[in-house]
Enzyme design. Structure first.
Site, PDB file in Angstrom:
ATOM      1  N   LYS A   1      83.623 126.081 113.093  1.00 25.62           N
ATOM      2  CA  LYS A   1      84.421 125.381 112.770  1.00 25.62           C
ATOM      3  C   LYS A   1      83.439 124.442 112.025  1.00 25.62           C
ATOM      4  O   LYS A   1      83.726 124.566 110.832  1.00 25.62           O
ATOM      5  CB  LYS A   1      85.150 124.766 114.373  1.00 25.62           C
ATOM      6  CG  LYS A   1      86.082 125.915 114.618  1.00 25.62           C
ATOM      7  CD  LYS A   1      86.688 125.537 116.250  1.00 25.62           C
ATOM      8  CE  LYS A   1      87.498 126.846 116.694  1.00 25.62           C
ATOM      9  NZ  LYS A   1      87.706 127.540 115.633  1.00 25.62           N
TER      10      LYS A   1
ATOM     11  N   HIS B   1      86.606 122.096 119.298  1.00 27.62           N
ATOM     12  CA  HIS B   1      86.933 121.476 118.222  1.00 27.62           C
ATOM     13  C   HIS B   1      86.314 120.080 117.859  1.00 27.62           C
ATOM     14  O   HIS B   1      87.156 119.294 117.008  1.00 27.62           O
ATOM     15  CB  HIS B   1      88.255 121.773 118.533  1.00 27.62           C
ATOM     16  CG  HIS B   1      89.036 122.562 118.524  1.00 27.62           C
ATOM     17  ND1 HIS B   1      89.288 123.781 117.094  1.00 27.62           N
ATOM     18  CD2 HIS B   1      89.474 123.832 118.978  1.00 27.62           C
ATOM     19  CE1 HIS B   1      90.286 124.261 116.907  1.00 27.62           C
ATOM     20  NE2 HIS B   1      89.895 125.037 118.371  1.00 27.62           N
TER      21      HIS B   1
ATOM     22  N   SER C   1      93.056 122.923 120.642  1.00 23.78           N
ATOM     23  CA  SER C   1      93.227 123.432 119.754  1.00 23.78           C
ATOM     24  C   SER C   1      94.976 123.186 119.058  1.00 23.78           C
ATOM     25  O   SER C   1      94.501 123.235 118.000  1.00 23.78           O
ATOM     26  CB  SER C   1      92.895 124.849 119.482  1.00 23.78           C
ATOM     27  OG  SER C   1      93.190 125.400 120.921  1.00 23.78           O
TER      28      SER C   1
HETATM   29  C1  LIG Z   1      88.707 125.845 122.299  1.00 21.55           C
HETATM   30  C2  LIG Z   1      88.239 127.240 121.953  1.00 21.55           C
HETATM   31  N1  LIG Z   1      87.758 127.859 122.267  1.00 21.55           N
HETATM   32  C3  LIG Z   1      86.288 129.277 121.591  1.00 21.55           C
HETATM   33  C4  LIG Z   1      87.301 128.864 120.963  1.00 21.55           C
HETATM   34  C5  LIG Z   1      86.885 130.906 119.713  1.00 21.55           C
HETATM   35  O1  LIG Z   1      85.989 130.208 118.995  1.00 21.55           O
HETATM   36  P1  LIG Z   1      85.639 131.572 117.821  1.00 21.55           P
HETATM   37  O2  LIG Z   1      86.161 131.684 116.955  1.00 21.55           O
HETATM   38  O3  LIG Z   1      84.309 130.795 117.226  1.00 21.55           O
HETATM   39  O4  LIG Z   1      84.896 132.816 118.571  1.00 21.55           O
HETATM   40  C6  LIG Z   1      88.098 128.791 119.911  1.00 21.55           C
HETATM   41  C7  LIG Z   1      88.654 129.261 118.080  1.00 21.55           C
HETATM   42  O5  LIG Z   1      89.913 128.413 117.984  1.00 21.55           O
HETATM   43  C8  LIG Z   1      88.866 127.476 120.691  1.00 21.55           C
HETATM   44  O6  LIG Z   1      89.512 126.819 119.823  1.00 21.55           O
END
Ligand SMILES: Cc1ncc(COP(=O)(O)O)c(C=O)c1O
Length: 399
Positions: free
Chosen positions: A244, A213, A185
């Site tokens: 996303k 992502h 990310s």
């Molecule tokens: C790699 C990764 N996993 C999980 C999440 C968590 O997702 P959420 O924002 O839907 O809680 C994110 C959020 O940015 C992320 O980048």
């Protein structure tokens, strides 16, 4: 003794940083106009840091589905999946996701964060090992913290390091779960999945890929990095988010394992938190349909990502990774990154400011995320604004 005294250093740092410029914590979108535009501080701004990869937050089908669901089923479920919070809609979305990913089962959670928390903490217990990439998202780290497993970090994207660490555990009869991300990310780089799969096989480990992502972004059908790398059969569990490409809020885990459902009984994040609202679930169902029937969105996204990557590289800025929709510009000095972030915003471009301790290797980043909904003119404006601000900072040659 003041309970809040421990925050003294943190608050002092906040004050020191806000003396340099505004910080993202204080940012407010006064009005969101479209997937790529908002009013911030009274001016219209191009959004280049939203993770809205396919630009579907305003798609008429998704809005209509959300509207219909809120009218039919109300604003919230007021209960967890285990109690009164499982509606036909939740089950239908789970079936849609399993079908889309081509696997036996899916479980949805209220956020992507909770999906990692719930899956990792429940799946790996005492006597098990979780091997995580050092650059893993906070939700992966937090899921590990809540599990009773032994946690081993391996060097970012280093399959050899993973191999060495697994080698030490060979023959002890324990379960090993490797966790990597599709696209990371912060830096926007991909996991070397084919190599990781070779290591996984050699050591008889399980593999979980967080495609937060990369879902909707990579692979011929948008199933993520595992599809792009041709290794879907070797991935035991996929975790993802609706926040996303899927343009809503929520998270999921899919797997072919016949006992995936056991997680419903063992995952505290699933049992003790209210389920996603009907509007969110219904819009994700619609977004999944749009995503599957509009492969051109992925092509458009890839073109925009290439254009922004090329444009920023041509300015001589340091980009952290090869092309992906996450394009992070490395700024060597934290204070300069804060100043540039403010100047970009003042000039009409919103990106993400990422500074230590929230970044890998204590990097300071101006992180862009590209959308299929960005027009060519918007991509040009983003590049021109970076050029202006970069020149003022001495990072881009004059001319
Ligand atoms: C790699 C990764 N996993 C999980 C999440 C968590 O997702 P959420 O924002 O839907 O809680 C994110 C959020 O940015 C992320 O980048």
């Amino acid at each position: 003794m003041d309970l809040f005294e421990k925050f003294g250093p943190l608050l002092a740092q906040r004050d020191q940083l806000t003396a340099i410029g505004s910080l993202p914590f204080g940012l407010r979108m006064d009005r969101v106009l479209s997937p790529t535009e908002a009013i911030i501080n009274g001016r219209e701004v191009i959004l280049a840091g939203t993770n809205n990869y396919l630009g579907l937050t305003f798609h008429p089908d998704c809005i209509e589905a959300a509207n219909e669901a809120v009218l039919a089923e109300g604003t919230g479920t007021t209960g967890s999946r285990m109690a009164n919070g499982t509606y036909a809609l939740h089950r239908a979305l789970e079936q849609d996701l399993a079908d889309f990913m081509g696997v036996r089962g899916a479980i949805i959670f209220t956020t992507g964060y909770q999906a990692n928390l719930g899956v990792l903490s429940a799946l790996a217990g005492a006597g098990d090992y979780i091997l995580i990439d050092a650059d893993s998202h906070a939700s992966i780290y937090d899921g590990c913290r809540l599990s009773d497993a032994t946690i081993i970090r391996f060097r970012h994207n280093d399959a050899e390091d993973l191999d060495r660490r697994l080698h030490r555990l060979d023959g002890d009869g324990s379960n090993k779960l490797i966790v990597v991300e599709g696209i990371y990310s912060m830096l926007g780089d991909r996991a070397p999945l084919a190599e990781i799969v070779r290591v996984k096989r050699a050591h008889n480990a399980y593999l979980l890929v967080d495609e937060a992502h990369s879902l909707g972004v990579l692979g011929e059908n948008g199933r993520g990095l595992a599809e792009e790398a041709g290794v879907e059969d070797d991935v035991d569990l996929v975790v993802g988010t609706f926040s996303k490409s899927l343009a809503a809020i929520g998270g999921f885990c899919t797997s072919n394992h016949p006992n995936l459902d056991a997680l419903r009984f063992a995952s505290r994040a699933y049992i003790f938190s209210a389920s996603s609202s009907p509007a969110s679930v219904a819009s994700v169902r619609a977004t999944l349909r749009v995503m599957q029937s509009s492969p051109e969105l992925r092509t458009q996204l890839a073109g925009n990502a290439q254009a922004l990557h090329d444009g920023l590289s041509a300015l001589g800025l340091a980009i952290c990774a090869p092309v992906s929709p996450v394009i992070a510009v490395k700024i060597d000095d934290r204070d300069l990154a804060i100043m540039m972030w403010n100047q970009l915003l003042d000039a009409g471009v919103y990106v993400n400011l990422a500074i230590p301790p929230g970044t890998p290797n204590a990097l300071s980043l101006l992180r862009c995320s590209v959308s299929a909904a960005h027009s060519a003119a918007q991509i040009d404006t983003i590049c021109e604004t970076f050029a202006e601000v970069g020149r003022a900072a001495g990072l881009v040659p004059a001319g």
